[in-house]
Design an enzyme around this catalytic site. Structure first.
Site, PDB file in Angstrom:
ATOM      1  N   GLU A  37      -4.523   4.207  -4.887  1.00 43.60           N
ATOM      2  CA  GLU A  37      -5.591   3.456  -4.426  1.00 43.60           C
ATOM      3  C   GLU A  37      -6.242   5.243  -3.363  1.00 43.60           C
ATOM      4  O   GLU A  37      -7.196   4.927  -4.045  1.00 43.60           O
ATOM      5  CB  GLU A  37      -5.458   2.607  -3.213  1.00 43.60           C
ATOM      6  CG  GLU A  37      -4.756   3.235  -2.218  1.00 43.60           C
ATOM      7  CD  GLU A  37      -3.450   2.202  -2.236  1.00 43.60           C
ATOM      8  OE1 GLU A  37      -2.677   2.753  -1.003  1.00 43.60           O
ATOM      9  OE2 GLU A  37      -2.959   2.480  -3.561  1.00 43.60           O
ATOM     10  N   ARG A  61       9.339   5.728   3.307  1.00 39.03           N
ATOM     11  CA  ARG A  61      11.402   6.594   3.237  1.00 39.03           C
ATOM     12  C   ARG A  61      12.025   5.808   2.279  1.00 39.03           C
ATOM     13  O   ARG A  61      13.331   5.943   2.052  1.00 39.03           O
ATOM     14  CB  ARG A  61      11.097   6.171   4.116  1.00 39.03           C
ATOM     15  CG  ARG A  61      12.167   6.955   4.973  1.00 39.03           C
ATOM     16  CD  ARG A  61      12.605   6.309   6.272  1.00 39.03           C
ATOM     17  NE  ARG A  61      12.044   7.793   7.628  1.00 39.03           N
ATOM     18  CZ  ARG A  61      11.325   7.654   7.613  1.00 39.03           C
ATOM     19  NH1 ARG A  61      10.574   5.933   8.571  1.00 39.03           N
ATOM     20  NH2 ARG A  61       9.634   8.438   7.940  1.00 39.03           N
ATOM     21  N   HIS A  80       0.921   4.928  -4.856  1.00 39.98           N
ATOM     22  CA  HIS A  80      -0.352   4.934  -3.984  1.00 39.98           C
ATOM     23  C   HIS A  80      -1.861   4.926  -4.943  1.00 39.98           C
ATOM     24  O   HIS A  80      -2.155   5.786  -4.834  1.00 39.98           O
ATOM     25  CB  HIS A  80      -0.126   4.779  -2.633  1.00 39.98           C
ATOM     26  CG  HIS A  80       0.154   4.456  -1.071  1.00 39.98           C
ATOM     27  ND1 HIS A  80      -0.230   3.627  -0.736  1.00 39.98           N
ATOM     28  CD2 HIS A  80       1.519   4.627  -0.793  1.00 39.98           C
ATOM     29  CE1 HIS A  80       0.884   3.496  -0.161  1.00 39.98           C
ATOM     30  NE2 HIS A  80       1.457   3.717  -0.437  1.00 39.98           N
ATOM     31  N   ILE A 108     -13.096  12.113  27.740  1.00 45.15           N
ATOM     32  CA  ILE A 108     -11.948  13.437  28.038  1.00 45.15           C
ATOM     33  C   ILE A 108     -11.590  13.667  27.212  1.00 45.15           C
ATOM     34  O   ILE A 108     -11.693  15.659  27.057  1.00 45.15           O
ATOM     35  CB  ILE A 108     -11.498  12.491  29.285  1.00 45.15           C
ATOM     36  CG1 ILE A 108     -12.111  11.971  30.175  1.00 45.15           C
ATOM     37  CG2 ILE A 108     -11.194  14.131  30.196  1.00 45.15           C
ATOM     38  CD1 ILE A 108     -11.320  11.663  31.445  1.00 45.15           C
ATOM     39  N   CYS A 154       3.799  -0.087  -3.472  1.00 52.26           N
ATOM     40  CA  CYS A 154       4.510   0.602  -2.545  1.00 52.26           C
ATOM     41  C   CYS A 154       6.344  -0.418  -2.007  1.00 52.26           C
ATOM     42  O   CYS A 154       6.772  -0.844  -3.027  1.00 52.26           O
ATOM     43  CB  CYS A 154       4.265   1.773  -1.421  1.00 52.26           C
ATOM     44  SG  CYS A 154       5.430   2.363  -0.633  1.00 52.26           S
TER      45      CYS A 154
END
EC number: 6.3.4.2
Length: 541
Positions: free
Chosen positions: A512, A465, A510, A153, A382
């Site tokens: 990667e 964060r 990061h 839907i 990280c």
């Protein structure tokens, strides 16, 4: 690459029968093949879910969040797009129903629709169409993958939008590629085409007639079954193309070319071009067959039960193995288990990936300590870097109750804390409130990280964060933890090393997200090659 075609052609990739058939990889392969013929491409993902972006979705449910250079939190398929084509994605290349409805409500409250009854048709559809047609790079081909499965839907507004685009632009400027499943029924030993017929029928009922049908299957169909699909789906038999299961996703562009997918697309558009130059893809496949040495890297994370949660990380390790001639085997270790129940004795290296929340933190810290004490190569990314700081503070520096305010807000020594300036106003905002996108990191002269990058600065992508508390930098440094990279725009340590360890590095960013099969990221390449060196040295001692 400057576009050669005017106007731009649009390729729409839809999926039927079941999800997770590989629409994203099919779209990426089409882009790579058109690039190999000298054309410029732009790829987009249209996702029907109501989240504004996947940033607040669980990786265990949705897969990894791929971060674009401009700070977009996007679907993992955009990672495939970048790795296959080398074209940098932006937040505009991932369009969700949530983003569309958010923009719609903002416009309605602002009075842009004053006097009108705001409805799905035309207002929602028109916003989707404007996102599809946006092509500021002037690409020859815009390839749009429609998320979900035909019949859902929530995907209907997006399917109606691409139907209208085809109607407005004329048929010779658009093409519909539909990926379906041809299941194998083991009890009778047959491949069944009926689900494909029903899927195309469902799509046709929405006003979209596919021009090409890609059938996902374990084996190529015999001619008579392709003719059957063509007859009942109203698609030319030459456009019934196999999307076979492969052991290596980098086989896909070559396979699709052998099955004439790019040829049939260009034939539809009546566009002439030279044969594609697939040299770089053939080189990648050749490298994948020449690995002689083997290493085992343990990835200790809490989303290891989901195959898609660490897609870019897994691919970056694979790229490093390709370019070093080393077969990299990944051992997935569930950090949610108690530390006493995990086994790292067969791991040649340990990698602690990014993540959020305190679930599994204790086991990850134990894995870091194991790597540090036993001189096993360790890469922390990280959250992995933050936990390396906590482990060192507790077990080497002797800092009592060293912790992160993410896990314990009232800890005595917050060696990891929330970054200032991320929250604006009184209302706490979770989505899109982190340090996101590409930033510059300055690397210390003479450090291992600088020698790896062969540069004094590096631009990498962030998604966090919390960060290392600079107030503890000096005391940790005096105990032997070297901070060898710092953010250029703020007082924030972003790289750490243990100088007396064979290979122990943590990075806040990061890496990667910027590795490709054609150019392995230097940090992963160093990690993999150093792991083999340490393994060989330990076997000789």
């Amino acid at each position: 690459m400057v576009g050669k075609l005017n106007p731009t052609r649009f390729i729409f990739v839809t999926g039927g029968v079941v999800s997770s058939l590989g629409k994203g990889l099919a779209a990426a392969s089409i882009g790579a093949l058109l690039q190999a013929r000298g054309f410029s491409v732009r790829l987009r993902k249209l996702d029907p879910y109501l989240n504004v972006d996947p940033g607040t979705m669980s990786p265990a449910q949705h897969g990894e969040v791929f971060v674009t250079s401009d700070g977009g939190e996007t679907d993992l398929d955009l990672g495939h797009y970048e790795r296959f084509t080398g074209v940098m994605k932006t937040r505009a290349d991932n369009v969700t129903a949530g983003k569309i409805y958010h923009e719609l409500i903002v416009k309605e409250r602002r009075g842009d629709y004053l006097g009108q009854t705001v409805q799905v048709i035309p207002h929602v559809i028109d916003l989707i169409i404007s996102c599809i047609l946006h092509n500021d790079a002037g690409a020859d081909f815009v390839i749009c993958e429609i998320g979900g499965t035909v019949g859902d839907i929530e995907s209907q507004p997006f399917l109606e939008a691409i139907r209208q685009v085809s109607y407005r632009l004329s048929k010779n400027l658009t093409i519909f590629v539909h990926l379906t499943l041809v299941p194998y029924i083991g009890a009778v030993g047959e491949l069944k085409t009926k689900p494909t017929q029903h899927s195309v029928k469902e799509l046709s009922s929405l006003g979209i007639q596919p021009d090409i049908v890609l059938y996902r299957s374990r084996a190529q169909l015999p001619q008579y079954q392709c003719a059957k699909i063509a007859n009942f789906c109203n698609v030319a038999e030459d456009n019934i193309i196999a999307a076979l299961d492969v052991s290596n996703i980098y086989m896909l562009p070559v396979m699709y070319h052998e099955h004439r997918l790019d040829t049939q697309i260009l034939k539809h558009f009546d566009v002439d071009s030279p044969e594609p130059d697939l040299t770089q893809w053939e080189n990648v496949l050749r490298m994948s067959e020449t690995a002689s040495d083997r290493i085992v890297i343990a990835i200790v994370g809490k989303y290891v039960t989901s195959l898609d949660a660490y897609t870019s990380l897994e691919e970056a390790l694979r790229h490093a193995g390709l370019h070093s001639g080393i077969r990299v085997e990944i051992k997935w270790v569930d950090a949610r288990l108690p530390a006493s129940e995990i086994d790292l004795t067969d791991a040649d290296a340990i990698l602690i990936p990014g993540g959020f929340g305190d679930n599994g933190i204790g086991t990850k810290i134990c894995a870091i300590e194991y790597a540090r004490v036993n001189n096993i190569p360790m890469l922390g990314i990280c959250l992995g870097m933050q936990l390396a700081v906590i482990e060192f503070a507790l077990n080497v520096a002797g800092i009592e109750d060293a912790n992160s305010t993410e896990f314990k807000s009232d800890c005595k020594n917050p060696v990891v804390c929330e970054l200032p300036g991320l929250q604006v106003g009184d209302e706490y905002k979770m989505g899109g409130s982190m340090r996101l996108g590409s930033y510059t990191c300055n690397l210390a002269p003479g450090s291992r990280i600088m020698s790896i990058y062969d540069s004094s600065t590096v631009v990498e992508r962030r998604r966090h964060r919390y960060g290392i508390n600079p107030e503890y930098r000096d005391v940790l440094s005096k105990c032997g933890l070297a901070f060898t990279g710092a953010a250029e725009d703020r007082d924030l340590p972003e790289v750490l090393e243990l100088p007396d360890h064979p290979w122990f590095i943590g990075v806040q960013f990061h890496p990667e997200f910027q590795s490709t099969p054609f150019k392995s990221h230097p940090l992963f390449l160093s990690f993999v090659t150093s792991t083999l060196q340490v393994k060989k040295a330990s076997s000789r001692s």
